[in-house]
Design a protein around this motif. Structure first.
Motif, PDB file in Angstrom:
ATOM      1  N   PHE A 124      39.239  -9.969 -24.732  1.00  0.00           N
ATOM      2  CA  PHE A 124      39.408 -10.490 -26.085  1.00  0.00           C
ATOM      3  C   PHE A 124      39.921  -9.399 -27.019  1.00  0.00           C
ATOM      4  O   PHE A 124      40.789  -9.644 -27.867  1.00  0.00           O
ATOM      5  N   ARG A 125      39.444  -8.171 -26.845  1.00  0.00           N
ATOM      6  CA  ARG A 125      39.865  -7.048 -27.685  1.00  0.00           C
ATOM      7  C   ARG A 125      41.344  -6.715 -27.478  1.00  0.00           C
ATOM      8  O   ARG A 125      42.026  -6.314 -28.417  1.00  0.00           O
ATOM      9  N   TYR A 126      41.819  -6.890 -26.241  1.00  0.00           N
ATOM     10  CA  TYR A 126      43.230  -6.606 -25.973  1.00  0.00           C
ATOM     11  C   TYR A 126      44.163  -7.505 -26.788  1.00  0.00           C
ATOM     12  O   TYR A 126      45.344  -7.167 -26.961  1.00  0.00           O
ATOM     13  N   CYS A 127      43.630  -8.628 -27.266  1.00  0.00           N
ATOM     14  CA  CYS A 127      44.455  -9.493 -28.112  1.00  0.00           C
ATOM     15  C   CYS A 127      44.883  -8.757 -29.387  1.00  0.00           C
ATOM     16  O   CYS A 127      45.859  -9.150 -30.029  1.00  0.00           O
ATOM     17  N   GLY A 128      44.159  -7.684 -29.726  1.00  0.00           N
ATOM     18  CA  GLY A 128      44.548  -6.894 -30.890  1.00  0.00           C
ATOM     19  C   GLY A 128      45.898  -6.238 -30.729  1.00  0.00           C
ATOM     20  O   GLY A 128      46.529  -5.832 -31.722  1.00  0.00           O
ATOM     21  N   LEU A 129      46.392  -6.120 -29.495  1.00  0.00           N
ATOM     22  CA  LEU A 129      47.714  -5.547 -29.267  1.00  0.00           C
ATOM     23  C   LEU A 129      48.826  -6.463 -29.752  1.00  0.00           C
ATOM     24  O   LEU A 129      49.995  -6.052 -29.806  1.00  0.00           O
ATOM     25  N   ILE A 130      48.480  -7.707 -30.088  1.00  0.00           N
ATOM     26  CA  ILE A 130      49.474  -8.602 -30.684  1.00  0.00           C
ATOM     27  C   ILE A 130      50.048  -7.998 -31.962  1.00  0.00           C
ATOM     28  O   ILE A 130      51.251  -8.116 -32.231  1.00  0.00           O
ATOM     29  N   PHE A 131      49.203  -7.310 -32.723  1.00  0.00           N
ATOM     30  CA  PHE A 131      49.661  -6.763 -34.007  1.00  0.00           C
ATOM     31  C   PHE A 131      50.716  -5.672 -33.826  1.00  0.00           C
ATOM     32  O   PHE A 131      51.792  -5.752 -34.432  1.00  0.00           O
ATOM     33  N   PRO A 132      50.476  -4.639 -33.005  1.00  0.00           N
ATOM     34  CA  PRO A 132      51.526  -3.622 -32.839  1.00  0.00           C
ATOM     35  C   PRO A 132      52.667  -4.052 -31.922  1.00  0.00           C
ATOM     36  O   PRO A 132      53.794  -3.570 -32.076  1.00  0.00           O
ATOM     37  N   CYS A 133      52.388  -4.933 -30.954  1.00  0.00           N
ATOM     38  CA  CYS A 133      53.401  -5.256 -29.945  1.00  0.00           C
ATOM     39  C   CYS A 133      54.290  -6.441 -30.315  1.00  0.00           C
ATOM     40  O   CYS A 133      55.394  -6.576 -29.772  1.00  0.00           O
ATOM     41  N   ILE A 134      53.842  -7.306 -31.199  1.00  0.00           N
ATOM     42  CA  ILE A 134      54.636  -8.478 -31.575  1.00  0.00           C
ATOM     43  C   ILE A 134      54.937  -8.483 -33.074  1.00  0.00           C
ATOM     44  O   ILE A 134      56.099  -8.549 -33.492  1.00  0.00           O
ATOM     45  N   ILE A 135      53.893  -8.403 -33.889  1.00  0.00           N
ATOM     46  CA  ILE A 135      54.100  -8.515 -35.333  1.00  0.00           C
ATOM     47  C   ILE A 135      54.885  -7.333 -35.876  1.00  0.00           C
ATOM     48  O   ILE A 135      55.835  -7.501 -36.661  1.00  0.00           O
ATOM     49  N   TYR A 136      54.520  -6.123 -35.473  1.00  0.00           N
ATOM     50  CA  TYR A 136      55.205  -4.937 -35.990  1.00  0.00           C
ATOM     51  C   TYR A 136      56.689  -4.881 -35.603  1.00  0.00           C
ATOM     52  O   TYR A 136      57.542  -4.665 -36.470  1.00  0.00           O
ATOM     53  N   PRO A 137      57.058  -5.068 -34.319  1.00  0.00           N
ATOM     54  CA  PRO A 137      58.492  -5.002 -33.989  1.00  0.00           C
ATOM     55  C   PRO A 137      59.322  -6.093 -34.643  1.00  0.00           C
ATOM     56  O   PRO A 137      60.496  -5.882 -34.966  1.00  0.00           O
ATOM     57  N   LEU A 138      58.731  -7.274 -34.843  1.00  0.00           N
ATOM     58  CA  LEU A 138      59.505  -8.393 -35.380  1.00  0.00           C
ATOM     59  C   LEU A 138      59.605  -8.371 -36.901  1.00  0.00           C
ATOM     60  O   LEU A 138      60.661  -8.686 -37.468  1.00  0.00           O
ATOM     61  N   TRP A 139      58.512  -7.988 -37.567  1.00  0.00           N
ATOM     62  CA  TRP A 139      58.494  -8.120 -39.028  1.00  0.00           C
ATOM     63  C   TRP A 139      58.165  -6.841 -39.783  1.00  0.00           C
ATOM     64  O   TRP A 139      58.179  -6.834 -41.012  1.00  0.00           O
ATOM     65  N   GLY A 140      57.841  -5.767 -39.087  1.00  0.00           N
ATOM     66  CA  GLY A 140      57.689  -4.482 -39.740  1.00  0.00           C
ATOM     67  C   GLY A 140      56.278  -4.156 -40.186  1.00  0.00           C
ATOM     68  O   GLY A 140      55.343  -4.961 -40.035  1.00  0.00           O
ATOM     69  N   PRO A 141      56.091  -2.949 -40.767  1.00  0.00           N
ATOM     70  CA  PRO A 141      54.755  -2.481 -41.147  1.00  0.00           C
ATOM     71  C   PRO A 141      54.095  -3.313 -42.239  1.00  0.00           C
ATOM     72  O   PRO A 141      52.874  -3.420 -42.270  1.00  0.00           O
ATOM     73  N   GLY A 142      54.886  -3.886 -43.142  1.00  0.00           N
ATOM     74  CA  GLY A 142      54.288  -4.721 -44.185  1.00  0.00           C
ATOM     75  C   GLY A 142      53.580  -5.928 -43.603  1.00  0.00           C
ATOM     76  O   GLY A 142      52.451  -6.265 -44.003  1.00  0.00           O
ATOM     77  N   ALA A 143      54.232  -6.597 -42.661  1.00  0.00           N
ATOM     78  CA  ALA A 143      53.617  -7.761 -42.008  1.00  0.00           C
ATOM     79  C   ALA A 143      52.413  -7.341 -41.171  1.00  0.00           C
ATOM     80  O   ALA A 143      51.428  -8.076 -41.081  1.00  0.00           O
ATOM     81  N   LEU A 144      52.502  -6.165 -40.566  1.00  0.00           N
ATOM     82  CA  LEU A 144      51.364  -5.651 -39.795  1.00  0.00           C
ATOM     83  C   LEU A 144      50.136  -5.511 -40.689  1.00  0.00           C
ATOM     84  O   LEU A 144      49.037  -5.958 -40.337  1.00  0.00           O
ATOM     85  N   ASN A 145      50.316  -4.894 -41.842  1.00  0.00           N
ATOM     86  CA  ASN A 145      49.204  -4.689 -42.770  1.00  0.00           C
ATOM     87  C   ASN A 145      48.621  -6.006 -43.258  1.00  0.00           C
ATOM     88  O   ASN A 145      47.406  -6.205 -43.249  1.00  0.00           O
ATOM     89  N   LYS A 146      49.475  -6.936 -43.657  1.00  0.00           N
ATOM     90  CA  LYS A 146      49.006  -8.216 -44.198  1.00  0.00           C
ATOM     91  C   LYS A 146      48.321  -9.057 -43.132  1.00  0.00           C
ATOM     92  O   LYS A 146      47.280  -9.693 -43.393  1.00  0.00           O
ATOM     93  N   SER A 147      48.875  -9.076 -41.926  1.00  0.00           N
ATOM     94  CA  SER A 147      48.260  -9.877 -40.862  1.00  0.00           C
ATOM     95  C   SER A 147      46.897  -9.318 -40.462  1.00  0.00           C
ATOM     96  O   SER A 147      45.962 -10.079 -40.176  1.00  0.00           O
ATOM     97  N   LEU A 148      46.755  -8.001 -40.448  1.00  0.00           N
ATOM     98  CA  LEU A 148      45.458  -7.401 -40.138  1.00  0.00           C
ATOM     99  C   LEU A 148      44.444  -7.684 -41.239  1.00  0.00           C
ATOM    100  O   LEU A 148      43.263  -7.895 -40.959  1.00  0.00           O
ATOM    101  N   MET A 149      44.893  -7.689 -42.478  1.00  0.00           N
ATOM    102  CA  MET A 149      43.988  -8.019 -43.575  1.00  0.00           C
ATOM    103  C   MET A 149      43.477  -9.443 -43.446  1.00  0.00           C
ATOM    104  O   MET A 149      42.272  -9.714 -43.585  1.00  0.00           O
ATOM    105  N   VAL A 150      44.376 -10.372 -43.114  1.00  0.00           N
ATOM    106  CA  VAL A 150      43.985 -11.775 -42.947  1.00  0.00           C
ATOM    107  C   VAL A 150      43.058 -11.924 -41.740  1.00  0.00           C
ATOM    108  O   VAL A 150      42.036 -12.616 -41.806  1.00  0.00           O
ATOM    109  N   ALA A 151      43.408 -11.270 -40.625  1.00  0.00           N
ATOM    110  CA  ALA A 151      42.583 -11.371 -39.413  1.00  0.00           C
ATOM    111  C   ALA A 151      41.187 -10.810 -39.644  1.00  0.00           C
ATOM    112  O   ALA A 151      40.189 -11.375 -39.166  1.00  0.00           O
TER     113      ALA A 151
END
Length: 291
Positions: free
Chosen positions: A103-130
């Motif tokens: 379940f913890r490995y699902c956290g790799l979605i943020f650096p491996c999918i969200i960050y490459p596709l939408w950048g650091p801003g989306a990474l920060n916002k998605s982590l805040m929401v999560a």
């Protein structure tokens, strides 16, 4: 059968060296997590490497297509071994530690999918929401039966402690969110290090750890933490060029991950590993820039 495995691995690394390195790392991590079905874990890692090859299809399409017949031949030769390992593979998920780490490995979605596709801003916002969703879900789990059953299935130990403190997963998300506030790419690399390094430390330390060194942590687990953090972040940087950092800076981040994971106990390591690693790498980058 051994010959087919060597052929598959050799040809795969020749045609897709980077993708198969990531697949091998994923296979090792999966085997450490489940401690079962090594050949099935290796094949799943190969499939993951093939998937990455498809993602990079613009440069690796012919390599991927060439590997498909070899992969089919491997399955034919190893079909009985793979079939025997499926029950033990499924049974391994009954281990609460394995479920929690998966379940913890699902956290790799943020650096491996969200960050490459939408950048650091989306990474920060998605982590805040999560983080907000995880915290609210945890505090309302007593009033929503389906959440309670899900929480107990994934992490029964954390479920029993939820009234006293937040769980390790919520601490991990909060730590990743704080790390994402640091400059890029130290922020995203710190999240990768925290996710992989902490998992390798626990999995190796619990099974093979003998030498205690600080607060009950084992030297074997801490060295595994360093190895997992460095290997994971290095391969990640090669796969995501915008996240590349010189190896010496990665080493500082890996050491920060090692000592933070070793010093803090209970859920505090989940909270502090990523921010401390991000802070150390950022400081080293600034020092190198000014001096």
């Amino acid at each position: 059968m051994i010959g087919s495995a060597i052929l598959l691995g050799g040809v795969s690394f020749v045609l897709l060296p980077l993708e198969m390195a990531a697949g091998l790392f994923a296979a090792i991590t999966l085997w450490l997590t489940l401690y079962s079905a090594p050949f099935l874990c290796a094949y799943i890692g190969w499939l993951f490497g093939m998937f990455l090859g498809f993602v990079h299809a613009e440069t690796h399409l012919w390599g991927v297509l060439s590997l498909i017949p070899v992969g089919i031949w491997f399955v034919i030769n190893w079909r009985f071994t793979l079939a025997k390992e499926i029950p033990s593979f499924i049974k391994a998920f009954r281990n609460p530690l394995a479920r929690r780490k998966m379940f913890r490995y699902c956290g790799l979605i943020f650096p491996c999918i969200i960050y490459p596709l939408w950048g650091p801003g989306a990474l920060n916002k998605s982590l805040m929401v999560a983080t907000a969703i995880a915290f609210i879900s945890e505090k309302t789990v007593s009033y929503v039966p389906i959440l309670g059953r899900l929480f107990k299935t994934i992490a029964p130990a954390s479920y029993e402690r939820r009234k006293k403190s937040i769980s390790g997963t919520t601490c991990y998300l909060l730590g990743a969110f704080v790390a994402s506030l640091f400059p890029d790419p130290a922020s995203v690399q710190a999240i990768v290090m925290a996710t992989i390094g902490d998992a390798w430390a626990v999995l190796v330390g619990k099974r093979w750890g003998k030498l205690k060194w600080f607060e009950g942590k084992t030297l074997e687990g801490s060295l595994a933490c360093l190895a997992g953090a460095l290997l994971g972040s290095f391969i990640y940087g090669l796969m995501v060029p915008e996240a590349q950092i010189p190896w010496l800076i990665l080493l500082w981040g890996g050491l920060a991950t090692l000592f933070t994971e070793g010093i803090f106990r209970f859920e505090l390591d989940n909270l502090f590993v990523a921010p401390v690693s991000a802070a150390i790498m950022t400081a080293v980058i600034w020092i190198a820039y000014f001096f």
